[in-house]
Design a protein around this motif. Structure first.
Motif, PDB file in Angstrom:
ATOM      1  N   ARG B  13       0.853  -1.184   0.000  1.00  0.00           N
ATOM      2  CA  ARG B  13       0.000   0.000   0.000  1.00  0.00           C
ATOM      3  C   ARG B  13       0.886   1.231   0.000  1.00  0.00           C
ATOM      4  N   TYR B  14       0.653   2.139  -0.971  1.00  0.00           N
ATOM      5  CA  TYR B  14       1.411   3.390  -0.988  1.00  0.00           C
ATOM      6  C   TYR B  14       1.009   4.210   0.233  1.00  0.00           C
ATOM      7  N   PRO B  15       1.926   5.067   0.734  1.00  0.00           N
ATOM      8  CA  PRO B  15       1.584   5.885   1.895  1.00  0.00           C
ATOM      9  C   PRO B  15       0.344   6.729   1.584  1.00  0.00           C
ATOM     10  N   GLU B  20      -4.832  -1.147  -0.763  1.00  0.00           N
ATOM     11  CA  GLU B  20      -3.602  -1.745  -1.270  1.00  0.00           C
ATOM     12  C   GLU B  20      -3.573  -1.744  -2.796  1.00  0.00           C
ATOM     13  N   ALA B  21      -2.432  -1.390  -3.367  1.00  0.00           N
ATOM     14  CA  ALA B  21      -2.297  -1.401  -4.823  1.00  0.00           C
ATOM     15  C   ALA B  21      -2.069  -2.830  -5.312  1.00  0.00           C
ATOM     16  N   VAL B  22      -1.407  -3.636  -4.475  1.00  0.00           N
ATOM     17  CA  VAL B  22      -1.252  -5.064  -4.754  1.00  0.00           C
ATOM     18  C   VAL B  22      -1.657  -5.775  -3.479  1.00  0.00           C
ATOM     19  N   GLY B  39      -4.525  -6.486 -17.416  1.00  0.00           N
ATOM     20  CA  GLY B  39      -5.529  -6.046 -16.454  1.00  0.00           C
ATOM     21  C   GLY B  39      -5.829  -4.580 -16.678  1.00  0.00           C
ATOM     22  N   PRO B  40      -6.980  -4.128 -16.190  1.00  0.00           N
ATOM     23  CA  PRO B  40      -7.384  -2.741 -16.443  1.00  0.00           C
ATOM     24  C   PRO B  40      -6.449  -1.719 -15.810  1.00  0.00           C
ATOM     25  N   SER B  41      -6.509  -0.509 -16.299  1.00  0.00           N
ATOM     26  CA  SER B  41      -5.671   0.572 -15.790  1.00  0.00           C
ATOM     27  C   SER B  41      -5.881   0.763 -14.292  1.00  0.00           C
ATOM     28  N   GLY B  42      -4.775   0.904 -13.561  1.00  0.00           N
ATOM     29  CA  GLY B  42      -4.882   1.145 -12.127  1.00  0.00           C
ATOM     30  C   GLY B  42      -5.030  -0.120 -11.310  1.00  0.00           C
ATOM     31  N   CYS B  43      -4.928  -1.301 -11.941  1.00  0.00           N
ATOM     32  CA  CYS B  43      -5.130  -2.537 -11.192  1.00  0.00           C
ATOM     33  C   CYS B  43      -3.871  -2.962 -10.438  1.00  0.00           C
ATOM     34  N   GLY B  44      -2.756  -2.248 -10.659  1.00  0.00           N
ATOM     35  CA  GLY B  44      -1.562  -2.544  -9.865  1.00  0.00           C
ATOM     36  C   GLY B  44      -0.424  -3.228 -10.615  1.00  0.00           C
ATOM     37  N   LYS B  45      -0.499  -3.237 -11.928  1.00  0.00           N
ATOM     38  CA  LYS B  45       0.540  -3.922 -12.704  1.00  0.00           C
ATOM     39  C   LYS B  45       1.920  -3.287 -12.489  1.00  0.00           C
ATOM     40  N   SER B  46       1.974  -1.960 -12.670  1.00  0.00           N
ATOM     41  CA  SER B  46       3.271  -1.290 -12.508  1.00  0.00           C
ATOM     42  C   SER B  46       3.787  -1.425 -11.081  1.00  0.00           C
ATOM     43  N   THR B  47       2.881  -1.368 -10.141  1.00  0.00           N
ATOM     44  CA  THR B  47       3.274  -1.527  -8.742  1.00  0.00           C
ATOM     45  C   THR B  47       3.907  -2.899  -8.523  1.00  0.00           C
ATOM     46  N   LEU B  48       3.284  -3.923  -9.085  1.00  0.00           N
ATOM     47  CA  LEU B  48       3.828  -5.270  -8.943  1.00  0.00           C
ATOM     48  C   LEU B  48       5.243  -5.340  -9.540  1.00  0.00           C
ATOM     49  N   LEU B  49       5.424  -4.731 -10.713  1.00  0.00           N
ATOM     50  CA  LEU B  49       6.743  -4.747 -11.348  1.00  0.00           C
ATOM     51  C   LEU B  49       7.781  -4.054 -10.462  1.00  0.00           C
ATOM     52  N   ARG B  50       7.366  -2.956  -9.820  1.00  0.00           N
ATOM     53  CA  ARG B  50       8.304  -2.243  -8.943  1.00  0.00           C
ATOM     54  C   ARG B  50       8.773  -3.112  -7.783  1.00  0.00           C
ATOM     55  N   THR B  51       7.899  -4.010  -7.345  1.00  0.00           N
ATOM     56  CA  THR B  51       8.320  -4.861  -6.229  1.00  0.00           C
ATOM     57  C   THR B  51       9.299  -5.932  -6.700  1.00  0.00           C
ATOM     58  N   MET B  59      12.936   2.335  -3.021  1.00  0.00           N
ATOM     59  CA  MET B  59      12.765   3.744  -3.373  1.00  0.00           C
ATOM     60  C   MET B  59      11.414   4.274  -2.877  1.00  0.00           C
ATOM     61  N   TYR B  60      10.374   3.453  -3.018  1.00  0.00           N
ATOM     62  CA  TYR B  60       9.049   3.842  -2.534  1.00  0.00           C
ATOM     63  C   TYR B  60       8.838   3.240  -1.155  1.00  0.00           C
ATOM     64  N   SER B  61       8.407   4.053  -0.222  1.00  0.00           N
ATOM     65  CA  SER B  61       8.051   3.491   1.075  1.00  0.00           C
ATOM     66  C   SER B  61       6.555   3.172   1.060  1.00  0.00           C
ATOM     67  N   ASP B 169       7.329  -2.737 -19.092  1.00  0.00           N
ATOM     68  CA  ASP B 169       6.038  -2.143 -18.744  1.00  0.00           C
ATOM     69  C   ASP B 169       5.448  -1.465 -19.975  1.00  0.00           C
ATOM     70  N   GLU B 170       4.459  -2.070 -20.558  1.00  0.00           N
ATOM     71  CA  GLU B 170       3.806  -1.578 -21.778  1.00  0.00           C
ATOM     72  C   GLU B 170       4.825  -1.103 -22.817  1.00  0.00           C
ATOM     73  N   PRO B 171       5.692  -2.020 -23.259  1.00  0.00           N
ATOM     74  CA  PRO B 171       6.800  -1.597 -24.114  1.00  0.00           C
ATOM     75  C   PRO B 171       6.362  -1.162 -25.511  1.00  0.00           C
ATOM     76  N   GLU B 202       1.231  -5.832 -21.006  1.00  0.00           N
ATOM     77  CA  GLU B 202       0.901  -5.486 -22.381  1.00  0.00           C
ATOM     78  C   GLU B 202      -0.594  -5.591 -22.628  1.00  0.00           C
ATOM     79  N   HIS B 203      -1.084  -4.642 -23.406  1.00  0.00           N
ATOM     80  CA  HIS B 203      -2.493  -4.695 -23.789  1.00  0.00           C
ATOM     81  C   HIS B 203      -2.684  -5.291 -25.171  1.00  0.00           C
ATOM     82  N   ARG B 204      -1.619  -5.165 -25.985  1.00  0.00           N
ATOM     83  CA  ARG B 204      -1.749  -5.683 -27.347  1.00  0.00           C
ATOM     84  C   ARG B 204      -1.483  -7.184 -27.352  1.00  0.00           C
TER      85      ARG B 204
HETATM   86  N1  LIG Z   1       3.645   6.528  -6.735  1.00  0.00           N
HETATM   87  C1  LIG Z   1       2.414   6.287  -6.299  1.00  0.00           C
HETATM   88  N2  LIG Z   1       1.951   6.828  -5.145  1.00  0.00           N
HETATM   89  C2  LIG Z   1       0.706   6.571  -4.712  1.00  0.00           C
HETATM   90  N3  LIG Z   1      -0.162   5.797  -5.363  1.00  0.00           N
HETATM   91  C3  LIG Z   1       0.216   5.227  -6.514  1.00  0.00           C
HETATM   92  C4  LIG Z   1       1.515   5.448  -7.042  1.00  0.00           C
HETATM   93  N4  LIG Z   1       1.621   4.762  -8.206  1.00  0.00           N
HETATM   94  C5  LIG Z   1       0.433   4.153  -8.382  1.00  0.00           C
HETATM   95  N5  LIG Z   1      -0.405   4.417  -7.369  1.00  0.00           N
HETATM   96  C6  LIG Z   1      -1.780   3.889  -7.214  1.00  0.00           C
HETATM   97  O1  LIG Z   1      -1.703   2.490  -7.119  1.00  0.00           O
HETATM   98  C7  LIG Z   1      -2.716   1.853  -7.891  1.00  0.00           C
HETATM   99  C8  LIG Z   1      -2.094   0.925  -8.910  1.00  0.00           C
HETATM  100  O2  LIG Z   1      -1.365   1.705  -9.840  1.00  0.00           O
HETATM  101  P1  LIG Z   1      -0.450   1.075 -10.936  1.00  0.00           P
HETATM  102  O3  LIG Z   1       0.306   2.186 -11.556  1.00  0.00           O
HETATM  103  O4  LIG Z   1       0.324  -0.033 -10.360  1.00  0.00           O
HETATM  104  O5  LIG Z   1      -1.522   0.515 -11.971  1.00  0.00           O
HETATM  105  P2  LIG Z   1      -1.327  -0.066 -13.427  1.00  0.00           P
HETATM  106  O6  LIG Z   1      -2.039  -1.363 -13.479  1.00  0.00           O
HETATM  107  O7  LIG Z   1       0.106  -0.071 -13.796  1.00  0.00           O
HETATM  108  O8  LIG Z   1      -2.116   0.965 -14.319  1.00  0.00           O
HETATM  109  P3  LIG Z   1      -1.820   1.444 -15.836  1.00  0.00           P
HETATM  110  O9  LIG Z   1      -2.323   0.362 -16.732  1.00  0.00           O
HETATM  111  O10 LIG Z   1      -2.649   2.685 -15.944  1.00  0.00           O
HETATM  112  O11 LIG Z   1      -0.370   1.702 -15.949  1.00  0.00           O
HETATM  113  C9  LIG Z   1      -3.522   2.971  -8.501  1.00  0.00           C
HETATM  114  O12 LIG Z   1      -4.655   3.172  -7.704  1.00  0.00           O
HETATM  115  C10 LIG Z   1      -2.622   4.164  -8.433  1.00  0.00           C
HETATM  116  O13 LIG Z   1      -3.356   5.350  -8.291  1.00  0.00           O
END
Ligand SMILES: Nc1ncnc2c1ncn2[C@@H]1O[C@H](COP(=O)(O)OP(=O)(O)OP(=O)(O)O)[C@@H](O)[C@H]1O
Ligand SMILES: [Mg+2]
Lengths: 248, 281
Positions: B13-15, B20-22, B39-51, B59-61, B169-171, B202-204
């Motif tokens: 969970r971001y501060p 929770e994002a994941v 998965g749809p936008s905002g579902c946490g894909k990028s967050t998962l990759l960051r972990t 880097m992210y707390s 990430d969405e290359p 990837e969406h494509r």
């Molecule tokens: N740096 C951040 N600080 C706080 N919240 C964040 C941060 N990055 C993402 N979030 C939140 O975490 C959730 C997941 O975001 P994330 O970027 O992982 O989604 P995503 O699946 O990659 O979306 P997209 O397809 O639009 O890239 C979202 O609700 C987003 O608003």
């Protein structure tokens, strides 16, 4: 803006001067800069300018330097007028005005023949902290990107009816706000992404990072540097001890 | 041997974030697989990759629970210096991951940062440039490159670190269809030649189904589907989570409904052509 990019932004070139060690180019520009401050008469200054023109010719940037000279001359005219009003001394007024042009040209010669990579190298030889050097490198790297961003945002806002070229100065400044806000937002997003990418590629992982390229001074570089110093000393000596000139 | 990537009950969970994002995420990826994450936008894909590459938590707390291991070593317990050599991260926008003023200097960026000696660095940079077919761009400045070329430069910088796991990430989102196709072919080639493991958001899907071993679908921070692309795209749940099925798959479903094609599971135009040809005979 145009003045800045014409006079100070590096463009790739392939002259012997471009190929010199950047530190030698810095030395030459510094010596020319100091010379313009040391000269006491208009004729001495002309001699220094002649050297600058010769350097510009070797670097095949005569045209750009010429344009910079013409553009700075307009500022110089201003300096001349102020000087003549206060000092009522024609020679010193001319000297100050032309000196300004010479100072700009000596600095410009360094920047237009030295690539950002080489600038980085110069900064490293001065042992500036890595963060400072890296901030400088990325700033230079993103100048073209930011310029493109600005143009795109301006076009987008114009197509939505924003009028940038109308009204008095206050109106125009206010009309820039719809351009500035997206630009700032863009930059914030960009710097966040840059930070992630830097971190992912281990920026700051070791205290002494290595470097792919190593700049080594060749014999030519050393000869040129010595020749430049010799010319400077000979010039200073003859100006001060041989040629009969009074202080203006 | 441990799997290349092991994610156990991961939650983050971001501060200040309300949720929770994941959340409670599990995943295992053996070495050499290509896994697509959708998965749809905002579902946490990028967050998962960051972990996975350590940006979270280094880097992210935030609130971090569970465990992520790459090649058996915990991401939380490793530092970015080690992680950067195990996991390569190609971000969506190539522009914002090129720092230096010449291509070769940029490809060397990570290697310089971890202190690789110059001779070895030269070899690795040249090799990465060759691998991506961009040796002729070595002295170019970033603003003299097309988007596709920038993407390759960024990827060369990632590969020069010799990562065993590469996340993208969405290359292809900024690339035209042809350049995007080239990138996907490159991914397949790297897996074959070097045994690199890939996780691709990837969406494509039509481009990636050909090379992907597995498709993982996320929704609201959770893993909701996992399986081969064929199983998932022909299952009943894919559309519910907004996974865009490739056009060929849709066409084949329509044909099958009218009795014009078998009820087989086809993913590429080639497969469909072969199928129809077989029927005509
Ligand atoms: N740096 C951040 N600080 C706080 N919240 C964040 C941060 N990055 C993402 N979030 C939140 O975490 C959730 C997941 O975001 P994330 O970027 O992982 O989604 P995503 O699946 O990659 O979306 P997209 O397809 O639009 O890239 C979202 O609700 C987003 O608003
Ligand atoms: Mg994302």
């Amino acid at each position: 803006m145009m003045w800045l990019s014409g006079g100070f932004v590096f463009r790739r070139g392939d002259s012997p001067y471009h190929r010199l060690d950047p530190r030698v180019k810095l030395l030459i520009s510094a010596l020319m800069f100091v010379s313009t401050l040391l000269v006491r008469s208009f004729y001495e200054l002309l001699a220094v300018i002649a050297v600058m023109v010769a350097v510009a010719a070797v670097a095949t940037v005569l045209k750009r330097v010429g344009r910079t000279m013409v553009l700075t001359a307009t500022f110089s005219a201003f300096i001349f007028v102020i000087n003549i009003v206060f000092t009522r001394n024609l020679e010193s007024s001319v000297l100050y005005a032309v000196r300004f042009v010479a100072i700009v040209v000596s600095t410009s010669l360094f920047f237009i023949t030295t690539s950002p990579d080489e600038l980085e190298q110069v900064m490293k030889t001065f042992r500036l902290p890595r963060d400072v050097v890296f901030a400088f490198v990325t700033a230079v790297r993103f100048i073209p990107v930011m310029m493109l961003d600005t143009i795109q945002i301006m076009d987008a806002q114009k197509s939505r009816g924003l009028e940038l070229e109308k009204g008095n100065i206050f109106r125009r400044v206010r009309n820039m706000i719809p351009v500035l806000i997206p630009l700032v937002v863009n930059s914030v997003v960009r710097s966040g992404e840059l930070a992630e990418a830097m971190e992912s590629r281990a920026y700051g992982a070791v205290p002494r990072p290595t470097s792919l390229v190593q700049y080594k001074s060749s014999v030519t570089d050393k000869v040129v540097a010595l020749a430049a110093l010799a010319l400077f000393i000979a010039g200073a000596y003859s100006f001060y001890y041989i040629l009969p000139v009074q202080l203006p | 041997m441990a799997d290349m990537l092991e994610i156990d009950r991961l939650s983050f969970r971001y501060p200040e974030a309300p949720r929770e994002a994941v959340s409670g995420f599990d995943l295992r990826i053996p070495q050499g697989e290509i896994v697509v994450l959708a998965g749809p936008s905002g579902c946490g894909k990028s967050t998962l990759l960051r972990t996975v590459n350590g940006l979270i938590p280094h880097m992210y707390s935030g609130d971090y629970a569970g465990d992520v291991r790459v090649g058996g070593a915990s991401v939380k317990g490793s530092d970015m210096r080690d992680l950067s050599q195990k996991v390569g991260f190609l971000f969506q926008n190539p522009e914002n991951q090129i720092f230096m003023f010449t291509v070769e200097r940029d490809v060397a960026f990570g290697l310089e940062n971890i202190g690789v000696p110059r001779d070895e660095m030269r070899e690795r940079v040249d090799e990465a440039l060759r691998l991506l077919g961009i040796s002729d761009l070595a002295q170019r400045a970033p603003h003299e490159l097309s988007d596709g070329q920038k993407q390759r430069v960024a990827l060369a910088g990632v590969l020069a670190m010799k990562p065993s796991l590469v996340i993208l990430d969405e290359p292809t989102s900024l690339l035209d269809p042809m350049t995007a196709g080239d990138l996907v072919a490159l991914v397949a080639k790297l897996r074959k030649d070097l045994g690199t493991t890939f996780v691709v958001v990837e969406h494509r899907l039509d481009l990636l189904v050909k090379v992907a071993d597995r498709l993982v679908v996320m929704s609201e921070g959770k893993k909701v589907l996992e399986g081969t692309p064929r199983d998932i795209l022909f299952g009943d749940d894919a559309e519910r989570y907004g996974v865009a099925t490739p056009a060929v798959t849709q066409l084949q479903k329509m044909l099958a409904r009218r009795g014009l094609a078998t009820t087989g599971t086809l993913l590429t135009p080639g497969e469909l052509a072969a199928e129809l040809k077989g029927r005509n005979r």
